[in-house]
Design a protein around this motif. Structure first.
Motif, PDB file in Angstrom:
ATOM      1  N   GLU A 253       0.832  -1.206   0.000  1.00 46.33           N
ATOM      2  CA  GLU A 253       0.000   0.000   0.000  1.00 46.33           C
ATOM      3  C   GLU A 253       0.866   1.257   0.000  1.00 46.33           C
ATOM      4  O   GLU A 253       0.540   2.246  -0.657  1.00 46.33           O
ATOM      5  CB  GLU A 253      -0.942  -0.014   1.199  1.00 46.33           C
ATOM      6  CG  GLU A 253      -2.054  -1.048   1.064  1.00 46.33           C
ATOM      7  CD  GLU A 253      -2.941  -1.120   2.294  1.00 46.33           C
ATOM      8  OE1 GLU A 253      -2.599  -0.488   3.324  1.00 46.33           O
ATOM      9  OE2 GLU A 253      -3.980  -1.816   2.235  1.00 46.33           O
ATOM     10  N   VAL A 254       1.981   1.213   0.727  1.00 44.51           N
ATOM     11  CA  VAL A 254       2.909   2.344   0.704  1.00 44.51           C
ATOM     12  C   VAL A 254       3.446   2.559  -0.710  1.00 44.51           C
ATOM     13  O   VAL A 254       3.453   3.677  -1.237  1.00 44.51           O
ATOM     14  CB  VAL A 254       4.073   2.121   1.692  1.00 44.51           C
ATOM     15  CG1 VAL A 254       5.126   3.211   1.535  1.00 44.51           C
ATOM     16  CG2 VAL A 254       3.563   2.095   3.130  1.00 44.51           C
ATOM     17  N   SER A 255       3.888   1.478  -1.344  1.00 39.77           N
ATOM     18  CA  SER A 255       4.449   1.604  -2.694  1.00 39.77           C
ATOM     19  C   SER A 255       3.428   2.103  -3.700  1.00 39.77           C
ATOM     20  O   SER A 255       3.774   2.813  -4.649  1.00 39.77           O
ATOM     21  CB  SER A 255       5.025   0.261  -3.150  1.00 39.77           C
ATOM     22  OG  SER A 255       6.214  -0.036  -2.455  1.00 39.77           O
ATOM     23  N   SER A 256       2.156   1.774  -3.495  1.00 34.82           N
ATOM     24  CA  SER A 256       1.125   2.247  -4.420  1.00 34.82           C
ATOM     25  C   SER A 256       0.988   3.764  -4.378  1.00 34.82           C
ATOM     26  O   SER A 256       0.444   4.370  -5.316  1.00 34.82           O
ATOM     27  CB  SER A 256      -0.219   1.591  -4.098  1.00 34.82           C
ATOM     28  OG  SER A 256      -0.790   2.128  -2.910  1.00 34.82           O
ATOM     29  N   LEU A 257       1.486   4.387  -3.303  1.00 31.02           N
ATOM     30  CA  LEU A 257       1.436   5.844  -3.167  1.00 31.02           C
ATOM     31  C   LEU A 257       2.733   6.509  -3.629  1.00 31.02           C
ATOM     32  O   LEU A 257       2.886   7.726  -3.485  1.00 31.02           O
ATOM     33  CB  LEU A 257       1.155   6.220  -1.708  1.00 31.02           C
ATOM     34  CG  LEU A 257      -0.151   5.661  -1.108  1.00 31.02           C
ATOM     35  CD1 LEU A 257      -0.283   6.078   0.348  1.00 31.02           C
ATOM     36  CD2 LEU A 257      -1.365   6.122  -1.916  1.00 31.02           C
ATOM     37  N   MET A 258       3.643   5.723  -4.204  1.00 29.77           N
ATOM     38  CA  MET A 258       4.949   6.255  -4.620  1.00 29.77           C
ATOM     39  C   MET A 258       5.120   6.315  -6.128  1.00 29.77           C
ATOM     40  O   MET A 258       6.236   6.475  -6.628  1.00 29.77           O
ATOM     41  CB  MET A 258       6.073   5.411  -4.001  1.00 29.77           C
ATOM     42  CG  MET A 258       6.120   5.462  -2.482  1.00 29.77           C
ATOM     43  SD  MET A 258       7.581   4.649  -1.800  1.00 29.77           S
ATOM     44  CE  MET A 258       8.873   5.778  -2.332  1.00 29.77           C
ATOM     45  N   TYR A 336       8.872  -3.021  -3.295  1.00 28.93           N
ATOM     46  CA  TYR A 336       9.293  -1.713  -3.800  1.00 28.93           C
ATOM     47  C   TYR A 336       8.976  -1.580  -5.286  1.00 28.93           C
ATOM     48  O   TYR A 336       8.989  -2.568  -6.024  1.00 28.93           O
ATOM     49  CB  TYR A 336      10.795  -1.520  -3.603  1.00 28.93           C
ATOM     50  CG  TYR A 336      11.247  -1.431  -2.164  1.00 28.93           C
ATOM     51  CD1 TYR A 336      10.843  -0.381  -1.340  1.00 28.93           C
ATOM     52  CD2 TYR A 336      12.094  -2.400  -1.627  1.00 28.93           C
ATOM     53  CE1 TYR A 336      11.280  -0.300  -0.030  1.00 28.93           C
ATOM     54  CE2 TYR A 336      12.540  -2.318  -0.313  1.00 28.93           C
ATOM     55  CZ  TYR A 336      12.128  -1.264   0.491  1.00 28.93           C
ATOM     56  OH  TYR A 336      12.549  -1.182   1.787  1.00 28.93           O
ATOM     57  N   LEU A 337       8.726  -0.341  -5.730  1.00 33.62           N
ATOM     58  CA  LEU A 337       8.562  -0.105  -7.152  1.00 33.62           C
ATOM     59  C   LEU A 337       9.889  -0.315  -7.878  1.00 33.62           C
ATOM     60  O   LEU A 337      10.963  -0.306  -7.264  1.00 33.62           O
ATOM     61  CB  LEU A 337       8.056   1.319  -7.397  1.00 33.62           C
ATOM     62  CG  LEU A 337       6.668   1.663  -6.859  1.00 33.62           C
ATOM     63  CD1 LEU A 337       6.286   3.091  -7.249  1.00 33.62           C
ATOM     64  CD2 LEU A 337       5.610   0.681  -7.361  1.00 33.62           C
ATOM     65  N   GLU A 338       9.818  -0.480  -9.173  1.00 33.85           N
ATOM     66  CA  GLU A 338      11.009  -0.712  -9.992  1.00 33.85           C
ATOM     67  C   GLU A 338      12.039   0.394  -9.788  1.00 33.85           C
ATOM     68  O   GLU A 338      11.707   1.585  -9.785  1.00 33.85           O
ATOM     69  CB  GLU A 338      10.599  -0.783 -11.469  1.00 33.85           C
ATOM     70  CG  GLU A 338      11.729  -1.149 -12.403  1.00 33.85           C
ATOM     71  CD  GLU A 338      11.273  -1.193 -13.849  1.00 33.85           C
ATOM     72  OE1 GLU A 338      12.069  -1.620 -14.700  1.00 33.85           O
ATOM     73  OE2 GLU A 338      10.121  -0.793 -14.123  1.00 33.85           O
ATOM     74  N   ASN A 339      13.291  -0.022  -9.572  1.00 32.01           N
ATOM     75  CA  ASN A 339      14.450   0.862  -9.431  1.00 32.01           C
ATOM     76  C   ASN A 339      14.407   1.737  -8.182  1.00 32.01           C
ATOM     77  O   ASN A 339      15.159   2.714  -8.073  1.00 32.01           O
ATOM     78  CB  ASN A 339      14.642   1.742 -10.683  1.00 32.01           C
ATOM     79  CG  ASN A 339      14.851   0.918 -11.924  1.00 32.01           C
ATOM     80  OD1 ASN A 339      15.440  -0.163 -11.872  1.00 32.01           O
ATOM     81  ND2 ASN A 339      14.350   1.394 -13.051  1.00 32.01           N
ATOM     82  N   ASN A 340      13.556   1.383  -7.229  1.00 31.46           N
ATOM     83  CA  ASN A 340      13.483   2.156  -5.997  1.00 31.46           C
ATOM     84  C   ASN A 340      14.759   1.983  -5.183  1.00 31.46           C
ATOM     85  O   ASN A 340      15.375   0.918  -5.190  1.00 31.46           O
ATOM     86  CB  ASN A 340      12.264   1.715  -5.182  1.00 31.46           C
ATOM     87  CG  ASN A 340      11.974   2.671  -4.051  1.00 31.46           C
ATOM     88  OD1 ASN A 340      12.294   2.410  -2.914  1.00 31.46           O
ATOM     89  ND2 ASN A 340      11.358   3.791  -4.371  1.00 31.46           N
ATOM     90  N   ILE A 341      15.146   3.039  -4.468  1.00 35.55           N
ATOM     91  CA  ILE A 341      16.375   3.031  -3.666  1.00 35.55           C
ATOM     92  C   ILE A 341      15.984   3.304  -2.218  1.00 35.55           C
ATOM     93  O   ILE A 341      15.844   4.451  -1.800  1.00 35.55           O
ATOM     94  CB  ILE A 341      17.370   4.091  -4.185  1.00 35.55           C
ATOM     95  CG1 ILE A 341      17.690   3.831  -5.662  1.00 35.55           C
ATOM     96  CG2 ILE A 341      18.648   4.076  -3.345  1.00 35.55           C
ATOM     97  CD1 ILE A 341      18.361   4.983  -6.367  1.00 35.55           C
ATOM     98  N   PRO A 342      15.742   2.244  -1.434  1.00 28.46           N
ATOM     99  CA  PRO A 342      15.305   2.413  -0.051  1.00 28.46           C
ATOM    100  C   PRO A 342      16.418   2.950   0.843  1.00 28.46           C
ATOM    101  O   PRO A 342      17.598   2.994   0.453  1.00 28.46           O
ATOM    102  CB  PRO A 342      14.918   0.993   0.369  1.00 28.46           C
ATOM    103  CG  PRO A 342      14.825   0.201  -0.897  1.00 28.46           C
ATOM    104  CD  PRO A 342      15.791   0.837  -1.832  1.00 28.46           C
ATOM    105  N   PRO A 343      16.085   3.356   2.071  1.00 27.53           N
ATOM    106  CA  PRO A 343      17.127   3.737   3.032  1.00 27.53           C
ATOM    107  C   PRO A 343      18.171   2.637   3.189  1.00 27.53           C
ATOM    108  O   PRO A 343      17.847   1.455   3.297  1.00 27.53           O
ATOM    109  CB  PRO A 343      16.326   3.946   4.327  1.00 27.53           C
ATOM    110  CG  PRO A 343      14.965   4.357   3.861  1.00 27.53           C
ATOM    111  CD  PRO A 343      14.723   3.551   2.616  1.00 27.53           C
TER     112      PRO A 343
END
Length: 430
Positions: A253-258, A336-343
């Motif tokens: 759900e978090v990723s859907s908002l990104m 995570y969405l494609e190519n996302n760079i998390p902490p």
């Protein structure tokens, strides 16, 4: 002036490296050098982002217990765990010894912001507990490795940059905004109170150039920052009724908002020309380090890093997105969405030597804790490992027990291919 682990250890006594055996993998590869570029850990929104989000949503956002933009205690602890896990992996491979390494085994250098310096310290504390090591960083707010996109030596040709941005947008800003309108409306429902006069989502997107020749998309920035803040709220461990105002209770759900967060990177960071200008200095230092000790090593008039088994650079998601674009490396990890760079997400360059032939190989990978691993401060081990993806940087890559290994000579071509020699400046870690 720099605070330098490397220099301080040299002054401490020029110690000889302790004797320890490098360990070959089950299929005969020895890890002999690692360069890793890590994003900082969990932070609150920056001050400018906080003001923007408050203004466009007309509501109070969650209060954080550290100054805006600084690494949180939770973020520090998550980075310590990632450092502990990486240290365990590198010790098992024989790259670093048990205990405290000396100056010839380690260089840790951070972007000069508080969140990056503190993350570098956390990674060191996790990898080498009790050793008292501190990272290198420059005085001031700009380091040519990490803030090149803000410095004159890597200035953009505005016309060329704008042309590539418009191409990524699909021809026009207006057309791109129309495609993303459903995602703006979703964020408006999440962030705006029903009865409030909320301006978010009503502003047309406008491509703007600042005084330094860098571009932004006014109107898109708020939605992009909003998605990132929601992810940070979840990762920080805020109560679920406070994450995205109670509208994101799972990583998915978090990723859907990104989606707009990703769009901002697609349109402004993941642009070949912009990435090359912004990260050639960083990629060049990575390349020089990977070549040292091999037949490909050469003197560079711009300066080269010290030849160490482990070089750890602590940077920003912008830096990693530029490097990713220069390489042509993409990943999709977990929720995570494609190519996302998390902490604390880490781009890794691992050089291996094949025991039976003496040939060198390179593994390029991206590794990150899952959203729940960061939120729950999960201990990483054999049962709970970080998410990771490997990159085929050359033909004839091999699937091995240590990951996807590609012949070093061909892989270095991929590393070097988009380094712009006109966007380099002399650099020294001393």
């Amino acid at each position: 002036m720099k605070t330098s682990l490397y220099a301080s250890l040299l002054l401490a006594g020029m110690l000889s490296p302790p004797a320890f055996a490098q360990t070959a993998s089950s299929d005969g590869y020895v890890l002999d050098k690692v360069v890793q570029v890590s994003r900082h850990g969990v932070r609150p929104p920056t001050e400018s982002n906080e003001k923007l989000l408050t203004r466009v949503t007309q509501r109070q956002w969650p209060t954080w217990l550290v100054p805006l933009g600084n690494l949180t205690g939770h973020g520090y602890t998550g980075a310590v765990e990632m450092g502990r896990y990486r240290g365990q992996v590198l010790r098992t491979a024989g790259l670093i010894p048990k205990g405290c390494p000396d100056a010839r085994q380690l260089l840790v250098h951070a972007s000069p912001l508080q969140r990056t310096k503190a993350t570098a310290q956390a990674l060191l504390d996790g990898m080498f507990p009790g050793c008292g090591f501190q990272p290198t960083y420059v005085a001031g707010e700009q380091d040519a490795l990490f803030q090149a996109n803000e410095m004159p030596f890597a200035a953009l040709d505005p016309a060329k940059a704008k042309a590539q941005i418009l191409k990524a947008l699909g021809g026009s800003v207006e057309a791109a905004q129309e495609r993303y309108k459903p995602f703006e409306e979703k964020l408006r429902e999440v962030a705006c109170l029903p009865a409030a006069d909320c301006p978010y989502g009503k502003q047309p997107w406008v491509l703007e150039e600042n005084a330094k020749g860098r571009f932004s998309i006014k109107g898109l920035s708020a939605g992009a920052n909003m998605g990132e803040v929601f992810r940070l709220e979840y990762s920080q461990g805020l109560p679920l009724d406070k994450v995205a105002f109670g509208n994101a209770r799972t990583p998915a759900e978090v990723s859907s908002l990104m989606v707009l967060t990703k769009a901002k990177y697609d349109f402004l960071n993941d642009i070949p020309y912009i990435a090359s200008r912004g990260a050639s200095e960083l990629m060049n230092q990575i390349s020089l380090e990977l070549k040292q000790g091999t037949a490909f090593a050469s003197k560079d008039p711009q300066g080269a890093p010290p030849d160490v088994p482990l070089m750890l650079l602590v940077a920003h998601d912008t830096n990693i997105s530029y490097l990713r674009t220069m390489l042509g490396f993409g990943w999709k990890l977990g929720d995570y969405l494609e190519n996302n760079i998390p902490p604390v997400g880490t781009l890794q360059f691992e050089r291996y030597k094949e025991v039976k032939t003496g040939d060198y190989f390179l593994r390029i990978a991206f590794e990150a804790q899952s959203m729940d691993q960061i939120r729950n401060l999960t201990r990483l081990d054999g049962a709970q490992t970080p998410l990771k993806g490997d990159f085929a940087s050359a033909k004839d890559c091999r699937k091995t027990s240590v990951g996807l290994l590609c012949p070093l000579k061909e892989a270095l071509v991929k590393v070097d291919q988009n380094i712009d020699p006109t966007a380099l400046t002399p650099y020294s870690f001393q």
